[in-house]
Design a protein around this motif. Structure first.
Motif, PDB file in Angstrom:
ATOM      1  N   ASN A 363       0.817  -1.211   0.000  1.00  0.00           N
ATOM      2  CA  ASN A 363       0.000   0.000   0.000  1.00  0.00           C
ATOM      3  C   ASN A 363       0.851   1.260   0.000  1.00  0.00           C
ATOM      4  O   ASN A 363       0.497   2.252  -0.649  1.00  0.00           O
ATOM      5  N   ALA A 364       1.979   1.225   0.710  1.00  0.00           N
ATOM      6  CA  ALA A 364       2.877   2.380   0.708  1.00  0.00           C
ATOM      7  C   ALA A 364       3.442   2.619  -0.676  1.00  0.00           C
ATOM      8  O   ALA A 364       3.596   3.772  -1.115  1.00  0.00           O
ATOM      9  N   ALA A 365       3.757   1.534  -1.393  1.00  0.00           N
ATOM     10  CA  ALA A 365       4.300   1.664  -2.746  1.00  0.00           C
ATOM     11  C   ALA A 365       3.295   2.298  -3.702  1.00  0.00           C
ATOM     12  O   ALA A 365       3.682   2.928  -4.693  1.00  0.00           O
ATOM     13  N   LYS A 366       2.013   2.139  -3.401  1.00  0.00           N
ATOM     14  CA  LYS A 366       0.960   2.730  -4.234  1.00  0.00           C
ATOM     15  C   LYS A 366       0.480   4.068  -3.682  1.00  0.00           C
ATOM     16  O   LYS A 366      -0.464   4.654  -4.217  1.00  0.00           O
ATOM     17  N   GLY A 367       1.139   4.563  -2.616  1.00  0.00           N
ATOM     18  CA  GLY A 367       0.741   5.834  -2.036  1.00  0.00           C
ATOM     19  C   GLY A 367      -0.579   5.778  -1.304  1.00  0.00           C
ATOM     20  O   GLY A 367      -1.270   6.794  -1.157  1.00  0.00           O
ATOM     21  N   LYS A 368      -0.935   4.597  -0.793  1.00  0.00           N
ATOM     22  CA  LYS A 368      -2.222   4.408  -0.128  1.00  0.00           C
ATOM     23  C   LYS A 368      -2.078   4.169   1.370  1.00  0.00           C
ATOM     24  O   LYS A 368      -3.011   3.682   2.012  1.00  0.00           O
TER      25      LYS A 368
END
Length: 427
Positions: A363-368
């Motif tokens: 999720n961090a990699a997707k900015g979420k």
């Protein structure tokens, strides 16, 4: 065109009364509703309280063994909460509850995702439009929860995922190979079971695996060997020390070996072949882990020899089509649009707590990252959450969805068994 919905019960007077007043604002009095039926072959149940707060909780249940051996009976009960004892307090708090038994037991994740969505649509079209729809998913059901939040953001407003499979199916199944390979090196897998990479498609855990495994687990002299297997498999997570027997051992091995054998065989049949591989794995133990094993009477040279044998067998390769089957609907992309709250016991022997690290990284990699909040409990065992912990988490996700304000650690008190300072190890 959506498939025709078949309702297997007669509409009751209570339902007629309820439908006659659905135009009233939520939280006004209506007739209570307890409705059961079937949608496209999937049994369901719906419960609505007299005073509804506008939130619909749809429960996605955990793995159910498929009745594919003599004497086994499929459980086709539609559950509406993680625990039947929670139904009354949730209804008293004003929540509407719904749950599907899915079309099939076993690894029917594609069906489970669709069946849960069909139930949400059925409730909206035939009972009343909810103000908020939240998935409450547990264990295997978190595949439904995580994936549905990626696919159906227009239907679901949030999700609570308990003891979740955040790493996705392909990584999870691959992560079981060290345990099975190590077992083959230490104890030996009978040829009748198949191979490390491909179990026999109709293997029966109770009559075959357990018959060999139970005496091995029951021999106290084998405890150091199973501790080697536990450590090389990173269960319950590298750096996490489980409680002494019998709280964790031997139960962890029984649970894991069921999924390694019979449950994997059921998925292999669906996939059409072997789907696990270990081409990129490296089998190691830390110096501290080796010292621990030495203290149990397992010499380091023996441990090193076992690790060398395991590393010499990093040649298990999946069938490409079978692996793609497993990947479909069970690996995540992190493209969520609404809040997800996850709760995990720190000492989980099946879906280890490191799953939370994997999902957070995605999720961090997707900015979420702002749409994910993770909390942990001191419980021991897979999904061994207390009623107050689950009710607290449901209240938190409902409040988050209502207000748009992300939870804080203060909402998960230590007095209820939450550990706000815990950081899960890497997957």
């Amino acid at each position: 065109m959506r498939a025709k919905v078949k309702i297997l019960i007669t509409v009751t007077v209570a339902l007629l009364i309820f439908l006659s007043i659905i135009q009233r604002p939520p939280a006004t009095k209506a007739a209570t509703l307890d409705l059961s039926g079937e949608i496209n072959g999937a049994p369901y149940r719906i419960r609505v309280p007299e005073v509804w707060n506008g939130t619909l909780l749809i429960f996605a249940h955990g793995y159910r063994d498929k009745a594919d051996h003599p004497g086994e009976i499929d459980n086709r009960t539609a559950e509406v909460a993680p625990n039947a004892a929670l139904e009354a307090p949730l209804l008293a708090q004003g929540f509407a509850l719904a749950g599907s038994a899915y079309k099939d037991n076993g690894w029917a994740i594609g069906d489970a995702i669709q069946d849960t969505k069909d139930l949400a649509v059925f409730f909206r079209d035939n009972v009343a439009p909810p103000q908020r729809t939240i998935i409450v998913a547990a264990s295997f059901g978190t595949f439904v929860g995580f994936k549905s939040m990626e696919q159906f953001g227009g239907i679901y407003d949030g999700a609570l995922c308990l003891c979740g499979a955040g790493a996705g199916a392909t990584r999870l199944w691959d992560s079981e190979i060290p345990l099975y390979l190590g077992y083959d090196v230490v104890f030996g897998i009978p040829p009748s079971w198949g191979t490390v990479g491909e179990v026999r498609n109709d293997i029966d855990f109770d009559t075959e695996v357990l018959a060999k495994l139970a005496p091995e687990l029951g021999n106290i002299a084998n405890f150091p060997k199973f501790e080697f297997l536990r450590l090389v498999a990173k269960n319950p997570g590298r750096g996490i020390t489980p409680p002494p027997p019998p709280a964790f051992y031997p139960g962890w091995a029984l649970t894991d070996f069921f999924f390694l054998t019979e449950a994997r065989a059921e998925l292999q049949r669906r996939a059409g072949g072997p789907f696990v591989q270990n081409l990129d794995q490296d089998y190691t133990l830390t110096a501290a882990e080796k010292a621990y094993l030495a203290g149990l009477g397992l010499p380091t040279p023996v441990v090193d020899a076992w690790l060398a044998q395991m590393n010499a067998r990093r040649d298990i390769e999946a069938d490409a089509a079978a692996r793609n089957y497993v990947r479909n609907n069970t690996d995540f992309n992190g493209k969520i649009r609404h809040p997800i709250l996850s709760v995990h016991t720190i000492v989980d022997p099946l879906l280890v707590v490191a799953n939370e690290s994997a999902y957070a990284e995605l999720n961090a990699a997707k900015g979420k990252e702002d749409l994910l909040f993770q909390t942990f409990t001191t419980g021991v065992g897979h999904c061994n959450l207390t009623g107050p912990q689950v009710l607290t988490a449901i209240g938190a996700i409902d409040l988050w969805v209502r207000t748009g304000v992300r939870p804080t650690t203060a909402q998960f008190p230590a007095g209820l068994g939450f550990n706000s300072a815990f950081v899960p190890p890497a997957f």
